[in-house]
Design a protein around this motif. Structure first.
Motif, mmCIF file in Angstrom:
data_model
loop_
_atom_site.group_PDB
_atom_site.id
_atom_site.type_symbol
_atom_site.label_atom_id
_atom_site.label_comp_id
_atom_site.label_asym_id
_atom_site.label_seq_id
_atom_site.Cartn_x
_atom_site.Cartn_y
_atom_site.Cartn_z
ATOM 1 N N VAL A 24 38.522 -109.394 -10.940
ATOM 2 C CA VAL A 24 38.423 -108.121 -10.227
ATOM 3 C C VAL A 24 39.563 -107.174 -10.580
ATOM 4 O O VAL A 24 39.345 -106.005 -10.928
ATOM 5 N N ILE A 25 40.801 -107.656 -10.500
ATOM 6 C CA ILE A 25 41.953 -106.758 -10.635
ATOM 7 C C ILE A 25 41.993 -106.080 -12.004
ATOM 8 O O ILE A 25 42.068 -104.850 -12.092
ATOM 9 N N PRO A 26 41.930 -106.818 -13.125
ATOM 10 C CA PRO A 26 41.989 -106.114 -14.428
ATOM 11 C C PRO A 26 40.762 -105.256 -14.720
ATOM 12 O O PRO A 26 40.889 -104.171 -15.276
ATOM 13 N N VAL A 27 39.560 -105.740 -14.347
ATOM 14 C CA VAL A 27 38.342 -104.978 -14.652
ATOM 15 C C VAL A 27 38.326 -103.661 -13.883
ATOM 16 O O VAL A 27 38.079 -102.589 -14.447
ATOM 17 N N PHE A 28 38.600 -103.718 -12.592
ATOM 18 C CA PHE A 28 38.565 -102.505 -11.788
ATOM 19 C C PHE A 28 39.742 -101.590 -12.123
ATOM 20 O O PHE A 28 39.630 -100.366 -12.035
ATOM 21 N N ALA A 29 40.879 -102.172 -12.491
ATOM 22 C CA ALA A 29 42.007 -101.343 -12.927
ATOM 23 C C ALA A 29 41.669 -100.622 -14.224
ATOM 24 O O ALA A 29 42.098 -99.474 -14.436
ATOM 25 N N ARG A 30 40.908 -101.283 -15.083
ATOM 26 C CA ARG A 30 40.516 -100.660 -16.349
ATOM 27 C C ARG A 30 39.716 -99.388 -16.114
ATOM 28 O O ARG A 30 39.855 -98.408 -16.845
ATOM 29 N N PHE A 31 38.862 -99.400 -15.103
ATOM 30 C CA PHE A 31 38.034 -98.229 -14.798
ATOM 31 C C PHE A 31 38.622 -97.378 -13.670
ATOM 32 O O PHE A 31 37.955 -96.502 -13.137
ATOM 33 N N ARG A 32 39.880 -97.670 -13.303
ATOM 34 C CA ARG A 32 40.612 -96.906 -12.280
ATOM 35 C C ARG A 32 39.848 -96.848 -10.960
ATOM 36 O O ARG A 32 39.744 -95.821 -10.316
ATOM 37 N N ASP A 409 48.277 -74.277 -19.629
ATOM 38 C CA ASP A 409 49.522 -75.017 -19.765
ATOM 39 C C ASP A 409 49.303 -76.525 -19.679
ATOM 40 O O ASP A 409 50.251 -77.288 -19.626
ATOM 41 N N SER A 410 48.047 -76.965 -19.595
ATOM 42 C CA SER A 410 47.793 -78.371 -19.300
ATOM 43 C C SER A 410 48.272 -79.304 -20.406
ATOM 44 O O SER A 410 48.542 -80.464 -20.156
ATOM 45 N N ASP A 462 50.087 -86.907 -5.114
ATOM 46 C CA ASP A 462 50.870 -88.039 -4.619
ATOM 47 C C ASP A 462 51.343 -88.848 -5.821
ATOM 48 O O ASP A 462 50.547 -89.455 -6.538
ATOM 49 N N ALA A 463 52.664 -88.840 -6.042
ATOM 50 C CA ALA A 463 53.215 -89.542 -7.207
ATOM 51 C C ALA A 463 52.946 -91.037 -7.160
ATOM 52 O O ALA A 463 52.962 -91.705 -8.193
ATOM 53 N N ALA A 464 52.732 -91.588 -5.959
ATOM 54 C CA ALA A 464 52.470 -93.021 -5.843
ATOM 55 C C ALA A 464 51.131 -93.396 -6.460
ATOM 56 O O ALA A 464 50.890 -94.553 -6.764
ATOM 57 N N ARG A 465 50.245 -92.406 -6.618
ATOM 58 C CA ARG A 465 48.958 -92.645 -7.259
ATOM 59 C C ARG A 465 49.083 -92.270 -8.727
ATOM 60 O O ARG A 465 49.478 -91.158 -9.062
ATOM 61 N N GLY A 466 48.724 -93.193 -9.593
ATOM 62 C CA GLY A 466 48.949 -92.989 -11.018
ATOM 63 C C GLY A 466 48.236 -91.789 -11.595
ATOM 64 O O GLY A 466 48.693 -91.194 -12.577
ATOM 65 N N ASP A 467 47.071 -91.393 -11.010
ATOM 66 C CA ASP A 467 46.312 -90.313 -11.612
ATOM 67 C C ASP A 467 47.033 -88.979 -11.517
ATOM 68 O O ASP A 467 46.829 -88.091 -12.361
ATOM 69 N N SER A 468 47.894 -88.785 -10.511
ATOM 70 C CA SER A 468 48.611 -87.510 -10.377
ATOM 71 C C SER A 468 49.571 -87.313 -11.544
ATOM 72 O O SER A 468 49.612 -86.231 -12.144
ATOM 73 N N LEU A 469 50.353 -88.326 -11.881
ATOM 74 C CA LEU A 469 51.292 -88.210 -12.992
ATOM 75 C C LEU A 469 50.564 -88.147 -14.329
ATOM 76 O O LEU A 469 50.989 -87.431 -15.237
ATOM 77 N N THR A 470 49.465 -88.873 -14.447
ATOM 78 C CA THR A 470 48.686 -88.818 -15.682
ATOM 79 C C THR A 470 48.119 -87.419 -15.890
ATOM 80 O O THR A 470 48.125 -86.892 -17.013
ATOM 81 N N ARG A 471 47.646 -86.815 -14.816
ATOM 82 C CA ARG A 471 47.098 -85.457 -14.906
ATOM 83 C C ARG A 471 48.135 -84.467 -15.388
ATOM 84 O O ARG A 471 47.812 -83.501 -16.090
ATOM 85 N N LEU A 472 49.387 -84.674 -15.033
ATOM 86 C CA LEU A 472 50.451 -83.753 -15.425
ATOM 87 C C LEU A 472 51.037 -84.080 -16.796
ATOM 88 O O LEU A 472 51.961 -83.410 -17.241
ATOM 89 N N GLY A 473 50.512 -85.119 -17.445
ATOM 90 C CA GLY A 473 50.953 -85.424 -18.804
ATOM 91 C C GLY A 473 52.238 -86.218 -18.874
ATOM 92 O O GLY A 473 53.108 -85.921 -19.696
ATOM 93 N N VAL A 474 52.355 -87.249 -18.042
ATOM 94 C CA VAL A 474 53.584 -88.042 -18.063
ATOM 95 C C VAL A 474 53.784 -88.739 -19.405
ATOM 96 O O VAL A 474 54.917 -89.047 -19.798
ATOM 97 N N GLU A 475 52.687 -88.968 -20.142
ATOM 98 C CA GLU A 475 52.810 -89.629 -21.449
ATOM 99 C C GLU A 475 53.626 -88.794 -22.433
ATOM 100 O O GLU A 475 54.284 -89.343 -23.324
#
Length: 587
Positions: A24-32, A409-410, A462-475
């Motif tokens: 469950v954990i890796p599969v569902f994490a893969r699809f967020r 600016d994205s 919410d920085a605690a949620r990974g999608d917020s930082l990903t949306r802002l281009g943390v990579e």
């Protein structure tokens, strides 16, 4: 036979659970997707109403099914205890005191209004007597602590509102069950007296825990830390959690009350970060066991046989609770987006609903057929709670659009400043002065609106949620600056960022030098203690004003800052002490 392989039922169940977690954990994490849904679906699949129904025709299925859900109940209960303990670690007595108006104001109104209106409805249109209607109405008024808080957290406006209502509900579990017992046809005359005795003895135990814990816990964890043994540290933590839970349950209170108090007490010590880190895997796995037991209670055949009634009851309950909760929040001054998202998130019934229904059934307050129907509705409601969270966020954005960055600016690489308070804005001012792109990220919509009105580049998230930082281009971000005054959250975010982005420059605000050392250990590139910088600025001001030349003063300040930074890096384990480095080179 000597060669026949035998396995105890407990070991077999353990293999099924661990195997499920591994899938469950890796599969569902893969699809967020939150693993909460996955664990519940696994429970449906491996339970007695899923693959368990085919065991007689296919004996090999017994190795991938759980035939007796009751065996998992103690582990599921322990998962709830660890969850409340973790919530306590994120809080503090000061923060809890700040939430008192929401807990006893919003929380009491939400439970009483939903419970009362539901009871009136059941009494009027379902033909129930008053006692049964009250029992069912208040049972359905509860919301899921185990599922809602991991989704919402406790830092955002939605998380704070949900936490306040859930804390009051947790407090009211025992009184409601006692009152049901007192109103039951089979109730003993001493029902009300028993409630009074429980509340008095429980209050005394809580006072003892607070007093003893305040003095004993720092010494206990200090001794455990000196041994440098993770096993002893874990043992000390489990001793505190289980001991506090047993103490409150012995008086008739819920064990989760003791777990919450244990978390609050440890949160006041300097060892809270280490405790939180060492308990995280156990909390997640135990919560997974609880969710699997919820899934195993769903009888798909019974759901299908009553599909129309079940869907109508579930949708009606969700809409009703969402409207009442959202309206109360709006009346108490919450933003429309916060009220809408919280209302939808809190709409589903709770694991506590199942407890109250079981107590009401055993007391002959509610008949078995009615209880079973609403148990199915509750299980399905718990299953869709993560979907409700997503729906709530969509509705919130539609009602009141969260500030977003301009699309053009994205793709721009920029520094991400987490926290839009005075410190975050000062960092943003310096970035602007030196023509460096940045964006401020904060979960407080009021603060974001104010920042944007004052010309700052800011967005809600919410920085605690990974999608917020990903949306802002943390990579591609050149750096991330953490400026919020939340020591536990800052340490957790630093560790998460360092793990996911090993080469990222991470600069974090620290409350003091001890916190700075913890941040360095978590992976911070630089940690800046507030106390250190204020001391250096005070020294600079007094030295210049009493006549010392500006140049030497600034040079000495920089020298002292570098000295402290090196010391903190040594304490954080990033550098070896100078003597050790010298002896190594000389050897």
């Amino acid at each position: 036979m000597a060669g026949e392989l035998t396995m105890s039922p407990v070991m077999q169940d353990a293999l099924v659970i661990l195997g499920s977690a591994g899938i469950v954990i890796p599969v569902f994490a893969r699809f967020r997707i939150t693993p909460i849904i996955g664990f519940i679906l696994i429970g449906v699949a491996v339970g007695p109403f899923g693959l368990g129904m085919l065991v007689d025709e296919n004996p090999w299925l017994q190795y991938v099914t759980i035939s007796d859900p009751e065996r998992l109940t103690p582990f599921a209960d322990f998962g709830i205890i660890l969850l409340l303990f973790a919530i306590g670690l994120e809080l503090s007595f000061n923060r809890l005191w700040q939430l008192r108006k929401l807990v006893f104001g919003l929380g009491s109104l939400e439970l009483l209004i939903i419970g009362s209106i539901s009871a009136a409805f059941f009494g009027q249109y379902s033909g129930m007597d008053t006692t049964a209607a009250l029992a069912l109405g208040f049972a359905l008024a509860f919301s899921s602590t185990a599922i809602v808080l991991p989704i919402a957290g406790t830092k955002s406006p939605v998380g704070r509102a949900a936490l306040s209502m859930l804390l009051f509900e947790d407090i009211m579990i025992v009184p409601i069950i006692f009152i049901l017992g007192a109103l039951a046809p089979t109730a003993a005359a001493g029902g009300v007296e028993g409630l009074t005795n429980t509340l008095v003895s429980g209050g005394l135990v809580i006072i003892v825990l607070l007093v003893v814990g305040r003095f004993a816990l720092p010494r206990l964890f200090s001794q455990a830390a000196r041994t440098k043994s993770p096993e002893l540290f874990l043992a000390a933590t489990m001793l505190v959690v289980i001991g506090a839970s047993l103490a409150t349950s012995a008086t008739g209170l819920s064990p989760i009350v003791g777990a919450l108090i244990a978390g609050l007490l440890i949160a006041e010590t300097e060892y809270h970060g280490e405790v939180e880190t060492i308990m995280e895997p156990f909390k997640g796995l135990a919560l997974g066991v609880f969710l699997i037991t919820i899934g195993m209670s769903v009888n798909l055949l019974q759901v299908w046989a009553n599909l129309g009634e079940v869907i109508a009851a579930l949708v009606g309950l969700l809409v009703f609770k969402a409207i009442i909760t959202g309206t109360l929040l709006k009346m108490m001054g919450a933003r429309r987006s916060t009220a809408a998202e919280t209302g939808v998130l809190m709409a589903s019934p709770s694991e506590t609903t199942l407890i109250v229904l079981a107590a009401a059934t055993s007391a002959l307050v509610i008949d078995t057929e009615t209880a079973q129907f609403w148990q199915i509705v509750t299980a399905l409601g718990l299953t869709v709670t993560p979907l409700l969270a997503k729906l709530g966020r969509v509705i919130a954005r539609r009602i009141e659009l969260a500030p977003e960055l301009p699309e053009e600016d994205s793709e721009e690489a920029r520094t991400i400043i987490i926290g839009g308070g005075r410190v975050g804005r000062l960092v943003a001012d310096m970035m602007t002065k030196h023509d460096q792109p940045y964006v401020i990220l904060d979960s407080d919509p009021d603060l974001i609106d104010d920042a944007k009105r004052n010309g700052y580049r800011a967005t809600f998230g919410d920085a605690a949620r990974g999608d917020s930082l990903t949306r802002l281009g943390v990579e591609t971000a050149p750096s991330v600056v953490l400026t919020m005054d939340e020591p536990v959250l800052a340490q957790r975010l630093v560790g998460k960022l360092r793990k996911e982005h090993p080469d990222l420059l991470i600069v974090s605000r620290a409350r003091d030098t001890d916190h700075a050392a913890q941040l360095y250990r978590a992976g911070a590139s630089h940690a800046v203690p507030e106390t250190l910088e204020s001391s250096l600025q005070l020294s600079e001001a007094v030295l210049v004003d009493i006549g010392v030349a500006m140049g030497p003063v600034i040079a000495s300040i920089h020298e002292k800052r570098d000295e402290f930074r090196e010391r903190l890096e040594i304490d954080g384990g990033l550098k070896q002490p100078p003597k050790l480095r010298t002896s190594t080179s000389e050897g």
